[in-house]
Design an enzyme around this catalytic site. Sequence first.
Site, PDB file in Angstrom:
ATOM      1  N   ILE A  16       0.819  -1.232   0.000  1.00  0.00           N
ATOM      2  CA  ILE A  16       0.000   0.000   0.000  1.00  0.00           C
ATOM      3  C   ILE A  16       0.840   1.264   0.000  1.00  0.00           C
ATOM      4  CG2 ILE A  16      -0.259   0.258   2.508  1.00  0.00           C
ATOM      5  CD1 ILE A  16      -3.066   0.630  -0.147  1.00  0.00           C
ATOM      6  N   LYS A  24      12.247  -2.077  10.440  1.00  0.00           N
ATOM      7  CA  LYS A  24      11.251  -2.976   9.831  1.00  0.00           C
ATOM      8  C   LYS A  24      11.084  -4.125  10.798  1.00  0.00           C
ATOM      9  CE  LYS A  24       8.782  -4.933   6.394  1.00  0.00           C
ATOM     10  NZ  LYS A  24       7.606  -4.387   5.713  1.00  0.00           N
TER      11      LYS A  24
HETATM   12  N1  LIG Z   1       3.827   7.249  -3.412  1.00  0.00           N
HETATM   13  C1  LIG Z   1       4.533   6.377  -4.154  1.00  0.00           C
HETATM   14  N2  LIG Z   1       5.419   6.810  -5.085  1.00  0.00           N
HETATM   15  C2  LIG Z   1       6.103   5.934  -5.841  1.00  0.00           C
HETATM   16  N3  LIG Z   1       5.990   4.583  -5.757  1.00  0.00           N
HETATM   17  C3  LIG Z   1       5.114   4.117  -4.839  1.00  0.00           C
HETATM   18  C4  LIG Z   1       4.350   4.965  -3.996  1.00  0.00           C
HETATM   19  N4  LIG Z   1       3.583   4.199  -3.192  1.00  0.00           N
HETATM   20  C5  LIG Z   1       3.836   2.930  -3.520  1.00  0.00           C
HETATM   21  N5  LIG Z   1       4.764   2.864  -4.500  1.00  0.00           N
HETATM   22  C6  LIG Z   1       5.303   1.629  -5.129  1.00  0.00           C
HETATM   23  O1  LIG Z   1       4.334   0.593  -4.938  1.00  0.00           O
HETATM   24  C7  LIG Z   1       4.991  -0.610  -4.470  1.00  0.00           C
HETATM   25  C8  LIG Z   1       4.487  -0.953  -3.052  1.00  0.00           C
HETATM   26  O2  LIG Z   1       4.863   0.095  -2.175  1.00  0.00           O
HETATM   27  P1  LIG Z   1       5.600  -0.241  -0.805  1.00  0.00           P
HETATM   28  O3  LIG Z   1       6.729  -1.205  -1.021  1.00  0.00           O
HETATM   29  O4  LIG Z   1       5.914   1.045  -0.124  1.00  0.00           O
HETATM   30  O5  LIG Z   1       4.421  -1.016  -0.036  1.00  0.00           O
HETATM   31  P2  LIG Z   1       4.434  -1.597   1.439  1.00  0.00           P
HETATM   32  O6  LIG Z   1       3.133  -1.297   2.042  1.00  0.00           O
HETATM   33  O7  LIG Z   1       5.662  -1.145   2.137  1.00  0.00           O
HETATM   34  O8  LIG Z   1       4.549  -3.171   1.152  1.00  0.00           O
HETATM   35  P3  LIG Z   1       5.007  -4.321   2.192  1.00  0.00           P
HETATM   36  O9  LIG Z   1       3.756  -4.737   2.897  1.00  0.00           O
HETATM   37  O10 LIG Z   1       5.565  -5.401   1.289  1.00  0.00           O
HETATM   38  O11 LIG Z   1       6.034  -3.755   3.102  1.00  0.00           O
HETATM   39  C9  LIG Z   1       6.479  -0.331  -4.503  1.00  0.00           C
HETATM   40  O12 LIG Z   1       6.994  -0.739  -5.769  1.00  0.00           O
HETATM   41  C10 LIG Z   1       6.565   1.174  -4.398  1.00  0.00           C
HETATM   42  O13 LIG Z   1       7.727   1.707  -5.027  1.00  0.00           O
HETATM   43  C1  LIG Z   2       6.115 -10.490   0.969  1.00  0.00           C
HETATM   44  C2  LIG Z   2       6.031  -9.082   1.465  1.00  0.00           C
HETATM   45  N1  LIG Z   2       7.239  -8.810   2.252  1.00  0.00           N
HETATM   46  C3  LIG Z   2       4.801  -8.744   2.282  1.00  0.00           C
HETATM   47  N2  LIG Z   2       5.099  -7.604   3.107  1.00  0.00           N
HETATM   48  C4  LIG Z   2       4.273  -9.832   3.187  1.00  0.00           C
HETATM   49  C5  LIG Z   2       2.852  -9.477   3.584  1.00  0.00           C
HETATM   50  C6  LIG Z   2       2.166 -10.568   4.369  1.00  0.00           C
HETATM   51  C7  LIG Z   2       0.655 -10.404   4.321  1.00  0.00           C
HETATM   52  C8  LIG Z   2      -0.077 -11.600   4.929  1.00  0.00           C
HETATM   53  C9  LIG Z   2      -1.583 -11.518   4.724  1.00  0.00           C
HETATM   54  O1  LIG Z   2      -2.212 -10.496   5.119  1.00  0.00           O
HETATM   55  O2  LIG Z   2      -2.145 -12.428   4.067  1.00  0.00           O
HETATM   56 MG   LIG Z   3       7.267  -2.189   2.972  1.00  0.00          MG
END
Ligand SMILES: Nc1ncnc2c1ncn2[C@@H]1O[C@H](COP(=O)(O)OP(=O)(O)OP(=O)(O)O)[C@@H](O)[C@H]1O
Ligand SMILES: C[C@H](N)[C@H](N)CCCCCC(=O)O
Ligand SMILES: [Mg+2]
Length: 239
Positions: free
Chosen positions: A23, A47
């Site tokens: 997200i 993290k």
């Molecule tokens: N505001 C943004 N600008 C540029 N890219 C974005 C933005 N928001 C999300 N993305 C892209 O969307 C993808 C998912 O974003 P991100 O990795 O931040 O999610 P996350 O919530 O940290 O996921 P996880 O649960 O795996 O940690 C990534 O490739 C990221 O670069």
């Molecule tokens: C693979 C990546 N690192 C994701 N952050 C893992 C997210 C786990 C989500 C589990 C779930 O809600 O089903």
């Molecule tokens: Mg992340």
Amino acid sequence: MLFQEERVMKGQVLVVSGIDTGIGKTVATGLLARRFAGAGVRTITQKIAQTGCEGVSEDIATHRELMGIPLQEVDLDGATCPYLFRFPASPHLAAALEGREIDFMAIRRSTFKLQLRYDLVLLEGVGGLLVPLTPELLFADYVRDAGYGLVLVSSPRLGSINHTLLSLEVCAARHIPVRGLIYNRFFEADETIAADTRTVIAAALKRLGYDAAPVIDLDASGLAVEAEDLQRLIDPPRR
Ligand SMILES: Nc1ncnc2c1ncn2[C@@H]1O[C@H](COP(=O)(O)OP(=O)(O)OP(=O)(O)O)[C@@H](O)[C@H]1O
Ligand SMILES: C[C@H](N)[C@H](N)CCCCCC(=O)O
Ligand SMILES: [Mg+2]
């Protein structure tokens, strides 16, 4: 030992969680860290557990890139990501597939070590709020038990109203303080839906008693947050 250290001045922990995996928590965490550091707050990110990679946490590496700094000593010694698993899944499963189980006190000790060195620790969750760290411990319960405040990342994506209100209900039921909501417009939807979703989320924050929590837009130009709202995330107005 841990309780003796409680009397030492320590930094604040602010959790960055989200309505789902993918997200924008990592982007939001890195950009928030950059803004806080730019405002003179000694900031580090952590993290809680990284799945789907080996070596150094990919989320930590992205945080540092967005902060404009190299990997830090606390990254290289593992303090900023106490658990790393190869299989891209929920941490409880990724750990079990390696014959391991997360010890939540090991995470608390890592965060505490960072609190002794920094004014602010931005702790990125894994996936959404009700992800199991172990078969018995959900991430939201870990946050509640640790007494941390939280910033929630949402989006205009269709389905986000439901996911966001569910997440806010989870926080309210656990009395987890929601300090702010990051509205990640990267996942742009129909503008009418995007505007309405933001309004519905803002109303839910008020309805659930999170009146002081700002809704902060995250778009292609970055975080649209004024200094006052940034400060509010770590120093909420006294009720
Ligand atoms: N505001 C943004 N600008 C540029 N890219 C974005 C933005 N928001 C999300 N993305 C892209 O969307 C993808 C998912 O974003 P991100 O990795 O931040 O999610 P996350 O919530 O940290 O996921 P996880 O649960 O795996 O940690 C990534 O490739 C990221 O670069
Ligand atoms: C693979 C990546 N690192 C994701 N952050 C893992 C997210 C786990 C989500 C589990 C779930 O809600 O089903
Ligand atoms: Mg992340």
